[in-house]
Write a protein that holds these residues in place. Structure first.
Motif, PDB file in Angstrom:
ATOM      1  N   ARG A   1     -22.644 -19.891  32.610  1.00  0.00           N
ATOM      2  CA  ARG A   1     -23.558 -21.075  32.983  1.00  0.00           C
ATOM      3  C   ARG A   1     -23.860 -20.978  34.608  1.00  0.00           C
ATOM      4  NH1 ARG A   1     -21.517 -25.745  34.868  1.00  0.00           N
ATOM      5  NH2 ARG A   1     -19.310 -25.021  34.157  1.00  0.00           N
ATOM      6  N   LEU A   2     -23.007 -20.667  35.304  1.00  0.00           N
ATOM      7  CA  LEU A   2     -23.033 -20.860  36.673  1.00  0.00           C
ATOM      8  C   LEU A   2     -24.097 -19.763  37.566  1.00  0.00           C
ATOM      9  CD1 LEU A   2     -19.319 -21.520  37.687  1.00  0.00           C
ATOM     10  CD2 LEU A   2     -21.169 -23.034  38.211  1.00  0.00           C
ATOM     11  N   LEU A   3     -23.930 -18.590  36.894  1.00  0.00           N
ATOM     12  CA  LEU A   3     -25.145 -17.847  37.224  1.00  0.00           C
ATOM     13  C   LEU A   3     -26.483 -18.081  37.077  1.00  0.00           C
ATOM     14  CD1 LEU A   3     -23.292 -14.340  36.084  1.00  0.00           C
ATOM     15  CD2 LEU A   3     -23.490 -15.256  38.479  1.00  0.00           C
ATOM     16  N   GLU A   4     -26.744 -19.211  35.822  1.00  0.00           N
ATOM     17  CA  GLU A   4     -27.925 -19.442  35.688  1.00  0.00           C
ATOM     18  C   GLU A   4     -28.364 -20.729  36.376  1.00  0.00           C
ATOM     19  OE1 GLU A   4     -30.246 -17.926  33.962  1.00  0.00           O
ATOM     20  OE2 GLU A   4     -28.941 -16.291  33.013  1.00  0.00           O
ATOM     21  N   LEU A   5     -27.553 -21.300  37.105  1.00  0.00           N
ATOM     22  CA  LEU A   5     -27.978 -22.625  38.023  1.00  0.00           C
ATOM     23  C   LEU A   5     -29.000 -22.310  38.664  1.00  0.00           C
ATOM     24  CD1 LEU A   5     -24.320 -24.052  38.811  1.00  0.00           C
ATOM     25  CD2 LEU A   5     -25.842 -24.835  37.219  1.00  0.00           C
ATOM     26  N   PRO A   6     -29.750 -23.176  38.969  1.00  0.00           N
ATOM     27  CA  PRO A   6     -30.814 -23.226  39.895  1.00  0.00           C
ATOM     28  C   PRO A   6     -30.162 -23.200  41.411  1.00  0.00           C
ATOM     29  CG  PRO A   6     -31.307 -24.941  38.411  1.00  0.00           C
ATOM     30  CD  PRO A   6     -29.900 -24.377  37.884  1.00  0.00           C
TER      31      PRO A   6
ATOM     32  N   LEU B   1     -24.201 -11.555  44.198  1.00  0.00           N
ATOM     33  CA  LEU B   1     -23.296 -12.482  45.316  1.00  0.00           C
ATOM     34  C   LEU B   1     -22.629 -13.614  44.600  1.00  0.00           C
ATOM     35  CD1 LEU B   1     -25.986 -12.361  48.238  1.00  0.00           C
ATOM     36  CD2 LEU B   1     -23.625 -11.264  48.248  1.00  0.00           C
ATOM     37  N   ARG B   2     -23.392 -14.382  43.738  1.00  0.00           N
ATOM     38  CA  ARG B   2     -22.770 -15.476  43.199  1.00  0.00           C
ATOM     39  C   ARG B   2     -21.553 -14.766  42.200  1.00  0.00           C
ATOM     40  NH1 ARG B   2     -26.714 -19.629  40.227  1.00  0.00           N
ATOM     41  NH2 ARG B   2     -28.083 -20.178  41.979  1.00  0.00           N
ATOM     42  N   LEU B   3     -21.598 -13.658  41.509  1.00  0.00           N
ATOM     43  CA  LEU B   3     -20.709 -13.091  40.895  1.00  0.00           C
ATOM     44  C   LEU B   3     -19.378 -12.737  41.789  1.00  0.00           C
ATOM     45  CD1 LEU B   3     -19.826 -12.705  37.921  1.00  0.00           C
ATOM     46  CD2 LEU B   3     -20.911 -10.242  38.191  1.00  0.00           C
ATOM     47  N   GLY B   4     -19.633 -12.367  42.966  1.00  0.00           N
ATOM     48  CA  GLY B   4     -18.566 -12.253  44.043  1.00  0.00           C
ATOM     49  C   GLY B   4     -17.898 -13.329  44.276  1.00  0.00           C
TER      50      GLY B   4
ATOM     51  N   PRO C   1     -24.179 -19.258  49.149  1.00  0.00           N
ATOM     52  CA  PRO C   1     -23.083 -20.130  49.853  1.00  0.00           C
ATOM     53  C   PRO C   1     -21.826 -19.679  48.708  1.00  0.00           C
ATOM     54  CG  PRO C   1     -24.901 -21.508  49.564  1.00  0.00           C
ATOM     55  CD  PRO C   1     -25.179 -20.249  48.779  1.00  0.00           C
ATOM     56  N   ALA C   2     -20.928 -19.740  49.541  1.00  0.00           N
ATOM     57  CA  ALA C   2     -19.438 -19.728  48.497  1.00  0.00           C
ATOM     58  C   ALA C   2     -19.265 -21.097  47.689  1.00  0.00           C
ATOM     59  CB  ALA C   2     -18.308 -19.217  49.512  1.00  0.00           C
TER      60      ALA C   2
ATOM     61  N   PHE D   1     -13.951 -10.325  45.663  1.00  0.00           N
ATOM     62  CA  PHE D   1     -15.460 -10.587  45.802  1.00  0.00           C
ATOM     63  C   PHE D   1     -16.018  -9.392  45.752  1.00  0.00           C
ATOM     64  CE2 PHE D   1     -19.249 -10.367  48.344  1.00  0.00           C
ATOM     65  CZ  PHE D   1     -19.941 -11.649  48.073  1.00  0.00           C
ATOM     66  N   ALA D   2     -15.632  -8.179  46.409  1.00  0.00           N
ATOM     67  CA  ALA D   2     -16.158  -6.839  46.210  1.00  0.00           C
ATOM     68  C   ALA D   2     -16.363  -6.417  44.725  1.00  0.00           C
ATOM     69  CB  ALA D   2     -15.341  -5.940  46.891  1.00  0.00           C
ATOM     70  N   ALA D   3     -15.267  -6.648  44.011  1.00  0.00           N
ATOM     71  CA  ALA D   3     -15.236  -6.213  42.627  1.00  0.00           C
ATOM     72  C   ALA D   3     -16.360  -6.872  41.940  1.00  0.00           C
ATOM     73  CB  ALA D   3     -13.975  -6.536  41.860  1.00  0.00           C
ATOM     74  N   GLY D   4     -16.658  -8.372  41.976  1.00  0.00           N
ATOM     75  CA  GLY D   4     -17.615  -8.897  41.263  1.00  0.00           C
ATOM     76  C   GLY D   4     -19.131  -8.825  41.644  1.00  0.00           C
ATOM     77  N   PHE D   5     -19.149  -8.483  43.176  1.00  0.00           N
ATOM     78  CA  PHE D   5     -20.416  -8.096  43.579  1.00  0.00           C
ATOM     79  C   PHE D   5     -20.738  -6.513  43.041  1.00  0.00           C
ATOM     80  CE2 PHE D   5     -23.284  -5.890  46.520  1.00  0.00           C
ATOM     81  CZ  PHE D   5     -24.360  -6.913  46.647  1.00  0.00           C
ATOM     82  N   LEU D   6     -19.871  -5.775  43.104  1.00  0.00           N
ATOM     83  CA  LEU D   6     -20.122  -4.438  42.504  1.00  0.00           C
ATOM     84  C   LEU D   6     -20.353  -4.361  40.758  1.00  0.00           C
ATOM     85  CD1 LEU D   6     -17.336  -2.188  44.201  1.00  0.00           C
ATOM     86  CD2 LEU D   6     -19.820  -2.297  44.591  1.00  0.00           C
TER      87      LEU D   6
END
Length: 341
Positions: free
Chosen positions: A312-317, A284-287, A250-251, A266-271
């Motif tokens: 922190r957000l990348l590590e969230l359950p 996808l979260r980073l995107g 989810p966004a 978004f593309a840059a974060g995903f890449l």
């Protein structure tokens, strides 16, 4: 879920036109504006700037006019940490220009780019540096719409089979209807996208191009070639489809100032995540996190959240991330609350 394939780490070359951009400040219809703010706008350089923000070596490859706007564009992209060494200066053609016209139903964009320096780019740009040392080449569907030579450039880049290319290629469909008055966009963009290693496309733009009833599954059937197909469903979610299946994240909910540039972010974060060999859910979260940076500003390039917040957000359950995700019936929520200390 991990991707069955990811590009080798290394420099990313983002190839395409960047223009000077004028927008009313404060935002209002152009006809009523008393002041205009000058910035720069280009899908590919947006990706390069956000990649640089994430610490990925990024190079922008293009051409600008030998004029003040061209110098402004080059300087702005360089100031974001992007290598602009190989950007050409064309003494005969101008730098492109766009005007943003905010209105009650959204922002319309008026382009003045016919005959611009970047529209004269051609296949020879692919020879030598900076591509000889690139790990990834990022292209969009905007470039082949600019001119016959630009279309030949993108076609040549994607012609060799993926296994024979010296670098991976990502392709953002980025359909701009105003640039395709001859009605060839559906056929051309589908053919180009199907040859790329990584493809980004919005579900709404795919439906506009290739059929209003398209789903993610149907889109994968339409584009079987990419190793990774990323389908963005507006502000709701994004799905990455690979040989291992599909992964949906989810966004983040956010109060939107202006949506222009969010897809590039978004593309840059995903890449950036993919180049670090992150699992697909984290990429996808980073995107999504990077897209928020664009949504919260009137320009195309906004500041990333702090590194601590991102980590922190990348590590969230999954369940905790879902609480910040968008969905039907969810009202806007300022993402700044998510980044609170």
């Amino acid at each position: 879920m991990t991707a069955s394939w990811c590009p080798a780490p290394g420099p990313v070359v983002c190839l395409g036109e960047t223009m000077a951009a004028l927008a009313p400040d404060p935002p209002r219809p152009l006809a009523d504006a008393e002041q205009l703010r000058l910035s720069v706008a280009g899908a590919e350089s947006n990706v390069a700037m956000y990649l640089a923000d994430h610490g990925v070596p990024a190079r922008w490859l293009s051409a600008v006019g030998d004029d003040p706007l061209g110098r402004r564009v080059r300087a702005a992209v360089a100031a974001a940490g992007v290598d602009v060494t190989h950007v050409r200066t064309d003494p005969r053609r101008p730098t492109g220009l766009l005007l943003k016209n905010p209105g009650p139903t959204g922002t319309r964009v008026h382009y003045y780019r016919t005959g611009s320096a970047a529209s004269a780019l051609g296949p020879g740009l692919l020879d030598g540096e900076p591509l000889n040392s690139a790990a990834l080449l990022h292209l969009t569907g905007i470039t082949p719409a600019l001119s016959a030579s630009c279309r030949a450039l993108v076609t040549r880049a994607l012609d060799p089979p993926a296994a024979e290319r010296p670098y991976a290629i990502s392709f953002d469909v980025n359909h701009r209807a105003a640039l395709w008055p001859d009605g060839t966009a559906p056929v051309v963009l589908r053919a180009l996208a199907d040859r790329a290693d990584i493809v980004f496309v919005g579900l709404d733009e795919a439906q506009e191009l290739w059929g209003g009833d398209l789903t993610v599954t149907g889109l994968r059937d339409l584009l079987p070639g990419p190793r990774i197909l990323v389908v963005k469903d507006g502000g709701r979610a994004a799905t990455a489809v690979t040989a291992n299946g599909a992964c949906t994240v989810p966004a983040l909910r956010t109060a939107v100032v202006e949506p222009v540039g969010a897809g590039d972010a978004f593309a840059a974060g995903f890449l950036a995540g993919l180049l670090r060999a992150e699992p697909l859910p984290r990429a996808l979260r980073l995107g999504h996190l990077t897209a928020v940076s664009a949504l919260k500003v009137t320009g195309d390039h906004g500041p990333l959240p702090g590194g601590t917040d991102i980590a922190r957000l990348l590590e969230l359950p999954d369940g905790d991330w879902q609480r910040y995700g968008d969905g039907p019936g969810c009202g806007p929520k300022t993402v700044g609350r998510v980044f609170a200390p």
